[in-house]
Scaffold this motif. Structure first.
Motif, PDB file in Angstrom:
ATOM      1  N   LEU A   1       0.833  -1.199   0.000  1.00  0.00           N
ATOM      2  CA  LEU A   1       0.000   0.000   0.000  1.00  0.00           C
ATOM      3  C   LEU A   1       0.868   1.250   0.000  1.00  0.00           C
ATOM      4  N   GLU A   2       1.944   1.223   0.784  1.00  0.00           N
ATOM      5  CA  GLU A   2       2.865   2.362   0.778  1.00  0.00           C
ATOM      6  C   GLU A   2       3.519   2.527  -0.589  1.00  0.00           C
ATOM      7  N   ALA A   3       3.854   1.411  -1.238  1.00  0.00           N
ATOM      8  CA  ALA A   3       4.518   1.470  -2.542  1.00  0.00           C
ATOM      9  C   ALA A   3       3.557   1.796  -3.676  1.00  0.00           C
ATOM     10  N   GLY A   4       2.246   1.791  -3.376  1.00  0.00           N
ATOM     11  CA  GLY A   4       1.266   2.062  -4.414  1.00  0.00           C
ATOM     12  C   GLY A   4       1.123   0.925  -5.409  1.00  0.00           C
ATOM     13  N   VAL A   5       1.402  -0.305  -4.955  1.00  0.00           N
ATOM     14  CA  VAL A   5       1.343  -1.477  -5.825  1.00  0.00           C
ATOM     15  C   VAL A   5       0.111  -2.310  -5.482  1.00  0.00           C
ATOM     16  N   GLU A   6      -0.640  -2.692  -6.497  1.00  0.00           N
ATOM     17  CA  GLU A   6      -1.843  -3.485  -6.290  1.00  0.00           C
ATOM     18  C   GLU A   6      -1.485  -4.890  -5.823  1.00  0.00           C
ATOM     19  N   CYS A   7      -2.240  -5.388  -4.851  1.00  0.00           N
ATOM     20  CA  CYS A   7      -2.079  -6.752  -4.358  1.00  0.00           C
ATOM     21  C   CYS A   7      -3.265  -7.583  -4.838  1.00  0.00           C
ATOM     22  N   ARG A   8      -2.973  -8.731  -5.467  1.00  0.00           N
ATOM     23  CA  ARG A   8      -4.029  -9.634  -5.895  1.00  0.00           C
ATOM     24  C   ARG A   8      -3.872 -10.957  -5.138  1.00  0.00           C
ATOM     25  N   PRO A   9      -4.767 -11.209  -4.181  1.00  0.00           N
ATOM     26  CA  PRO A   9      -4.659 -12.418  -3.361  1.00  0.00           C
ATOM     27  C   PRO A   9      -4.885 -13.689  -4.177  1.00  0.00           C
ATOM     28  N   VAL A  10      -4.204 -14.751  -3.766  1.00  0.00           N
ATOM     29  CA  VAL A  10      -4.367 -16.079  -4.347  1.00  0.00           C
ATOM     30  C   VAL A  10      -4.773 -17.014  -3.216  1.00  0.00           C
ATOM     31  N   SER A  11      -5.976 -17.571  -3.301  1.00  0.00           N
ATOM     32  CA  SER A  11      -6.448 -18.503  -2.275  1.00  0.00           C
ATOM     33  C   SER A  11      -5.881 -19.891  -2.530  1.00  0.00           C
ATOM     34  N   VAL A  12      -5.508 -20.580  -1.461  1.00  0.00           N
ATOM     35  CA  VAL A  12      -4.996 -21.953  -1.573  1.00  0.00           C
ATOM     36  C   VAL A  12      -5.776 -22.843  -0.615  1.00  0.00           C
ATOM     37  N   GLY A  13      -5.479 -24.122  -0.660  1.00  0.00           N
ATOM     38  CA  GLY A  13      -6.189 -25.057   0.201  1.00  0.00           C
ATOM     39  C   GLY A  13      -7.569 -25.357  -0.343  1.00  0.00           C
ATOM     40  N   SER A  14      -8.559 -25.449   0.545  1.00  0.00           N
ATOM     41  CA  SER A  14      -9.920 -25.779   0.131  1.00  0.00           C
ATOM     42  C   SER A  14     -10.567 -24.672  -0.682  1.00  0.00           C
ATOM     43  N   ASN A  15     -10.050 -23.447  -0.591  1.00  0.00           N
ATOM     44  CA  ASN A  15     -10.603 -22.324  -1.342  1.00  0.00           C
ATOM     45  C   ASN A  15      -9.887 -22.086  -2.673  1.00  0.00           C
ATOM     46  N   PHE A  16      -8.966 -22.971  -3.004  1.00  0.00           N
ATOM     47  CA  PHE A  16      -8.201 -22.791  -4.239  1.00  0.00           C
ATOM     48  C   PHE A  16      -9.095 -22.917  -5.472  1.00  0.00           C
ATOM     49  N   ASP A  17      -8.928 -21.960  -6.381  1.00  0.00           N
ATOM     50  CA  ASP A  17      -9.613 -22.000  -7.670  1.00  0.00           C
ATOM     51  C   ASP A  17      -8.579 -21.678  -8.743  1.00  0.00           C
ATOM     52  N   ASN A  18      -8.348 -22.632  -9.631  1.00  0.00           N
ATOM     53  CA  ASN A  18      -7.267 -22.488 -10.608  1.00  0.00           C
ATOM     54  C   ASN A  18      -7.441 -21.266 -11.497  1.00  0.00           C
ATOM     55  N   ASN A  19      -8.653 -21.011 -11.943  1.00  0.00           N
ATOM     56  CA  ASN A  19      -8.875 -19.867 -12.831  1.00  0.00           C
ATOM     57  C   ASN A  19      -8.602 -18.550 -12.119  1.00  0.00           C
ATOM     58  N   SER A  20      -9.092 -18.436 -10.876  1.00  0.00           N
ATOM     59  CA  SER A  20      -8.861 -17.211 -10.103  1.00  0.00           C
ATOM     60  C   SER A  20      -7.376 -17.025  -9.816  1.00  0.00           C
TER      61      SER A  20
END
Length: 364
Positions: free
Chosen positions: A22-41
């Motif tokens: 957030l300080e660097a002004g860079v977007e973060c895109r979370p990747v869920s793993v485990g039971s919430n993992f979705d390959n397309n996302s």
């Protein structure tokens, strides 16, 4: 810098990494793993990213849960990584210095690193395996993330923690770990940022902080480690110990009250006037300690922890002086809610550096 793909975004280290981004002004895109993992996302988050940072892991549970969880997470990330059209040039794994000690956790982290390394190198991406020691920092989960979190929580709650296994710890602040993982600090600088302290020594430091801060005073934070440790401790005191009530002395000549007592380190005081209806602030700090004190007038001080929606508000006046200390990684502002000019004192533990202001715009 393009966006960063991040696993474990909702965890302790993930929170600190997101604050640094957030300080660097860079977007973060979370990747869920485990039971919430979705390959397309996952592929959508990883594709075109400038860096993939794999933090998510399992460090508590049965041997099977630890072994299978860590390898499963890495396999899921590697699978998505191999399928994207535009793989990130850099892949980073948040590993542990425990690797090699023969424990199930260490072996699982070693295996996860190998899985991710193979995928990254097959695509021509640079792979960094960052071995992190015991992490400490704001908003860690007591009885889970680290002994520092447990001690801080217990002391802030008025409990008496004890040491059962006194050993030497190698400690690294989570904000420093985030900077290393994100490339803001060179990996070879990690040793300089680490601190060695015994468990009993750590508890003694935190006890001193608790005793001093209970009086509304700021302990000696001249050393970086003490500043980071104090910021960690005070994250467990909010909002229960906020605001800090100040003693006002008044007679025929006028009134007097102390704003701050600091036990060591540099600092900077400033003063502002604010017309009715106007706010100041709407920013957060990653490391700076900051205190707001209303000298005259009426105001509301509002605070919100990053990546959450709940706002805490404190009504303060110069007639009943009180100080509000801003927790690190909480956006905050002060609003003149009165009909007269608001007079406010500001104190921070460092001298403002326009080249490194540690003041990041973020609306409450």
């Amino acid at each position: 810098m393009g966006h960063v793909a991040l696993t474990g975004a909702n965890g302790f280290l993930g929170f600190h990494a997101r604050a640094a981004l957030l300080e660097a002004g860079v977007e973060c895109r979370p990747v869920s793993v485990g039971s919430n993992f979705d390959n397309n996302s996952a592929q959508n988050a990883i594709n075109g990213s400038s860096r993939l940072l794999h933090i998510a892991g399992v460090n508590r549970g049965t041997d099977d849960e630890v072994r299978e969880g860590n390898t499963r997470f890495a396999t899921q990330v590697a699978e998505s990584l191999r399928r994207v059209a535009a793989p990130p040039p850099v892949v980073v794994f948040a590993n542990s210095t425990q690797v090699g000690n023969g424990s199930v956790y260490a072996d699982a982290k070693f295996a996860a690193s190998d899985i991710l390394r193979a995928a990254a190198e097959s695509l021509g991406s640079t792979f960094y395996d960052v071995k992190l020691p015991n992490l400490f920092g704001e908003h860690g989960r007591p009885f889970y993330n680290a002994v520092t979190s447990t001690f801080s929580h217990m002391l802030a709650s008025g409990e008496t923690p004890t040491v059962e296994n006194d050993k030497e710890l190698t400690l690294l602040h989570a904000q420093d770990a985030a900077d290393i993982l994100l490339g803001g600090v060179a990996p070879e600088a990690q040793l300089e940022l680490e601190m060695r302290e015994s468990v009993s020594g750590l508890l003694a430091r935190l006890r001193r902080f608790a005793e001093i801060y209970a009086r509304g005073e700021i302990p000696d934070v001249a050393h970086k480690f003490d500043r980071d440790l104090f910021n960690t401790y005070r994250s467990y005191t909010f909002p229960q110990q906020t605001p800090v009530r100040l003693t006002r002395h008044a007679d025929a000549r006028g009134s007097f009250f102390e704003v701050i007592r600091s036990h060591g380190g540099c600092g900077q005081s400033s003063f502002s006037t604010t017309v009715p209806g106007i706010s100041r602030g709407d920013h957060f700090h990653r490391r700076k300690i900051e205190r707001f004190t209303v000298l005259s007038g009426s105001a509301t001080i509002s605070l919100r922890k990053l990546f959450t929606n709940e706002v805490f508000e404190f009504a303060v006046t110069g007639d009943e002086p009180a100080a509000v200390d801003m927790p690190t990684m909480w956006s905050h502002k002060i609003t003149n809610t009165g009909s007269d000019v608001l007079y406010t004192s500001f104190w921070s533990n460092d001298i403002f550096d326009p080249e490194a202001p540690d003041t990041i715009a973020e609306a409450v």
